[in-house]
Design an enzyme around this catalytic site. Structure first.
Site, PDB file in Angstrom:
ATOM      1  N   ARG A   5      83.764  14.088  -1.327  1.00 17.41           N
ATOM      2  CA  ARG A   5      85.217  13.905  -1.396  1.00 17.41           C
ATOM      3  C   ARG A   5      85.961  15.114  -0.827  1.00 17.41           C
ATOM      4  O   ARG A   5      87.018  14.955  -0.206  1.00 17.41           O
ATOM      5  CB  ARG A   5      85.627  13.601  -2.838  1.00 17.41           C
ATOM      6  CG  ARG A   5      85.188  12.205  -3.248  1.00 17.41           C
ATOM      7  CD  ARG A   5      85.321  11.888  -4.712  1.00 17.41           C
ATOM      8  NE  ARG A   5      84.971  10.475  -4.931  1.00 17.41           N
ATOM      9  CZ  ARG A   5      84.824   9.914  -6.119  1.00 17.41           C
ATOM     10  NH1 ARG A   5      84.977  10.639  -7.222  1.00 17.41           N
ATOM     11  NH2 ARG A   5      84.506   8.630  -6.221  1.00 17.41           N
ATOM     12  N   TYR A  53      87.805   5.458   1.964  1.00 16.42           N
ATOM     13  CA  TYR A  53      86.380   5.585   1.638  1.00 16.42           C
ATOM     14  C   TYR A  53      86.075   6.775   0.733  1.00 16.42           C
ATOM     15  O   TYR A  53      86.939   7.587   0.444  1.00 16.42           O
ATOM     16  CB  TYR A  53      85.495   5.550   2.875  1.00 16.42           C
ATOM     17  CG  TYR A  53      85.640   6.600   3.944  1.00 16.42           C
ATOM     18  CD1 TYR A  53      86.405   7.740   3.801  1.00 16.42           C
ATOM     19  CD2 TYR A  53      84.949   6.422   5.155  1.00 16.42           C
ATOM     20  CE1 TYR A  53      86.482   8.681   4.805  1.00 16.42           C
ATOM     21  CE2 TYR A  53      85.018   7.360   6.167  1.00 16.42           C
ATOM     22  CZ  TYR A  53      85.778   8.485   5.989  1.00 16.42           C
ATOM     23  OH  TYR A  53      85.851   9.421   6.987  1.00 16.42           O
ATOM     24  N   GLU A  54      84.809   6.802   0.273  1.00 21.17           N
ATOM     25  CA  GLU A  54      84.346   7.760  -0.747  1.00 21.17           C
ATOM     26  C   GLU A  54      85.174   7.660  -2.031  1.00 21.17           C
ATOM     27  O   GLU A  54      85.461   8.659  -2.684  1.00 21.17           O
ATOM     28  CB  GLU A  54      84.366   9.189  -0.206  1.00 21.17           C
ATOM     29  CG  GLU A  54      83.437   9.440   0.958  1.00 21.17           C
ATOM     30  CD  GLU A  54      81.972   9.208   0.635  1.00 21.17           C
ATOM     31  OE1 GLU A  54      81.639   9.110  -0.559  1.00 21.17           O
ATOM     32  OE2 GLU A  54      81.158   9.115   1.572  1.00 21.17           O
ATOM     33  N   GLY A  55      85.524   6.436  -2.375  1.00 20.26           N
ATOM     34  CA  GLY A  55      86.358   6.202  -3.548  1.00 20.26           C
ATOM     35  C   GLY A  55      87.806   6.157  -3.135  1.00 20.26           C
ATOM     36  O   GLY A  55      88.375   7.179  -2.730  1.00 20.26           O
TER      37      GLY A  55
END
Length: 602
Positions: free
Chosen positions: A298, A439-441
């Site tokens: 993140r 993306y990545e949460g």
């Protein structure tokens, strides 16, 4: 000469004047990274990014990656760029040299990657994903797995991905359906389908290693029953040599609005025979292992967002200085002037500048906390730095990517009609950066993580550590006359932030939990704004102190720019932030109370 990608003066300011990273070299772990070495690293990264990576950026966007019969081809120009990245050992800057790393401080690595990612974000995704996959092996792998995979991945001989997402699961990883059945030899047969796999297939390296989430036959339902496996494109013998082709294939690539230079693949495992994987870590602990690595991933997304925003700002600034259009307001001279002289263009440029500067300081600060955690002398100090990292990661990913999209949008606006034409770079930067809040949460998940986990972590002490660091900067700023007034304004905002956090946290623990979480994203924006104000005030305080001691004209101009960035943010953005905090305090329930039918559309 106009700067491109990132302003070297600003990078140096953050490293050496705001954070004084040369102090790190007093620790044995970083002894070789004195100021001279750090400057050389940044210079080399900048040269590589500008001369070799940046020319491939537009090529990657226009040509993209092509798919034909399970094969993905990258643009031909990527091959030389990848060779230079691997030959220069740029893929694993912070990792142990025994595995092909450089062992450098995280904050220095972030500064180098500020340039490299800005040179070509799509190409550098292959490097970033490989680093993330290898880190999983380094942390959770057996000694044999480390010996087989680590050096080949950290040096870029092999690449890596992460196979998480499935069509019916999305962000709910606990709902995945990919299965694993144990074989007599201790390996597992993996069967399933994954989507949105960046770099899942390509022609840059001889092998691709896929850490894959799957559920072992008979494991518990939900997230408690997920395990992590290593699934290589080509099976690997114990001596590290390649064996037969594994049954993991790319079935297609997505047609995206940006990041065309990196293929986003759909992957089928075990659709034609037998896909073999080996367990990474413990059974049923795969999701926990993946989330341990999420801080790094993140932060990397935040850096991607910053790099796009920084590049867009510098392009817009250069264009505004060259583009002649319109007469100056209030002037009797009817000659046309460069648009940088027009008040509204100047407003946009200063807005872009202050966000880029604040975001750079925030991301580098998270890296600095990681470094100081590693060299801290006491467990208490290590815990404090980890607390700061944990609380700031949702901000570094969520808030930074949101603001980066706004900055890149402003870049298009400064260019006007030309910004909407593909001949100019700002349109591509806007399309590329738009994935960062997703993306990545997603950023909604970042906000829920902040409210649901980070705010109450350790009885709220982790959040209090952050407020304490802000108050320390404020105290120093109050002693510097040029920024004392700004410090007073930030004092009010920090106090109000504490009250807002308390209110929202208490609401989330009561019957109005849905109402509380409907304000998770606004709260993320609020804490992000206050963090930006903190970083900009910190920068301005350093600049004010430096101004008293220099007569260098270039330094004076730069330091005065720091004062204006802080002044503009704190006097124009922070009042809006206070309004948002009042709205959070009211905790209007309309968003969760409105019925589905009342939303319309039927």
């Amino acid at each position: 000469m106009a700067q491109v990608i990132a302003d070297r003066r600003d990078v140096d300011f953050v490293l050496h004047e705001q954070f004084q990273v040369d102090v790190l070299c007093k620790a044995a772990q970083f002894a070789e990274f004195d100021k001279k070495v750090v400057d050389r690293i940044i210079a080399e990264a900048r040269n590589l990014a500008i001369k070799e990576l940046l020319p491939t950026l537009k090529i990657g966007d226009e040509l993209g990656c092509s798919f034909d019969k399970e094969t993905v081809s990258t643009p031909a120009e990527y091959k030389r760029a990848w060779h230079l990245l691997t030959a220069g050992e740029w893929l694993a800057l912070t990792r142990d040299p025994q595995w092909g790393g450089q062992g450098m401080p995280e904050v220095v690595s972030l500064a180098a990657k500020d340039y490299l990612i800005g040179g070509n974000i799509a190409l550098m995704m292959f490097a970033g994903l490989t680093h993330g996959a290898a880190r999983l092996i380094e942390v959770f792998g057996t000694e044999q797995q480390k010996a087989i995979y680590l050096k080949k991945m950290y040096t870029g001989q092999w690449t890596g991905t992460m196979l998480l997402t499935e069509a019916e699961a999305g962000s709910d990883l606990g709902a995945l359906t990919t299965t694993a059945v144990k074989n007599p030899d201790g390996t597992y047969t993996i069967t399933g389908n994954k989507i949105f796999i960046s770099g899942g297939e390509h022609d840059l390296t001889e092998n691709i290693i896929h850490p894959t989430l799957a559920r072992i036959e008979g494991a518990p339902e939900g997230s408690r029953g997920i395990s992590l496996f290593l699934v290589p494109k080509y099976l690997v013998h114990d001596d590290g040599s390649l064996g037969a082709r594994n049954d993991i294939i790319c079935t297609g690539i997505e047609r995206k609005i940006g990041l065309h230079g990196n293929a986003t693949c759909a992957m089928a495992l075990g659709s034609r025979g037998k896909c073999i994987g080996t367990l990474l870590g413990q059974e049923n602990k795969g999701l926990a292992a993946m989330f341990i690595m999420m801080n790094e991933e993140r932060l990397a997304v935040g850096l991607q967002a910053l790099s796009c925003a920084s590049s867009s700002y510098l392009h817009a600034l250069s264009y505004a200085r060259q583009r002649i259009q319109g007469v100056m307001l209030g002037s009797r001279d009817k000659a046309s002037v460069a648009i940088v002289n027009h008040p509204d263009v100047r407003r946009m440029l200063l807005t872009m500048k202050m966000y880029v500067e604040g975001m750079r300081s925030l991301l580098y600060f998270v890296g600095l906390c990681e470094d100081k955690k590693h060299i801290a002398q006491s467990e208490e100090q290590k815990e404090i730095y980890q607390d700061l990292i944990d609380v700031l990661i949702p901000v570094a990913k969520g808030y930074v990517s949101d603001r980066a999209v706004e900055v890149c949008d402003m870049g298009v606006q400064v260019f006007g009609g030309y910004g909407y034409i593909r001949e100019y770079p700002v349109g591509q930067l806007l399309c590329d950066v738009r994935v960062c809040p997703i993306y990545e949460g997603t950023n909604g998940i970042q906000a829920m993580d902040l409210l649901g986990r980070k705010l109450g972590m350790k009885q709220g002490n982790a959040f209090k550590h952050l407020l304490g660091r802000m108050q320390k900067t404020i105290a120093e700023a109050k002693a510097a006359a040029p920024v004392a007034e700004l410090a007073e304004k930030l004092t009010l905002a920090v106090g109000k932030l504490g009250e807002t956090a308390m209110h929202l946290g208490m609401t989330a623990m009561g019957p109005d939990v849905k109402k509380a979480f409907s304000f998770a994203c606004p709260f993320l924006q609020v804490i992000g704004d206050v963090t930006m104000a903190w970083m900009l005030l910190w920068r301005a305080t350093v600049a004010a102190q430096k101004l008293e001691k220099t007569d260098n004209k270039r330094d004076i101009v730069f330091y005065e720019g720091q004062l204006k960035s802080a002044e503009y943010f704190i006097k124009t953005v922070l009042p809006v932030t206070l309004g948002r905090m009042r709205a959070i305090g009211d905790t209007c329930g309309a968003a969760v109370e409105i019925s589905d039918d009342s939303l319309g559309g039927k």
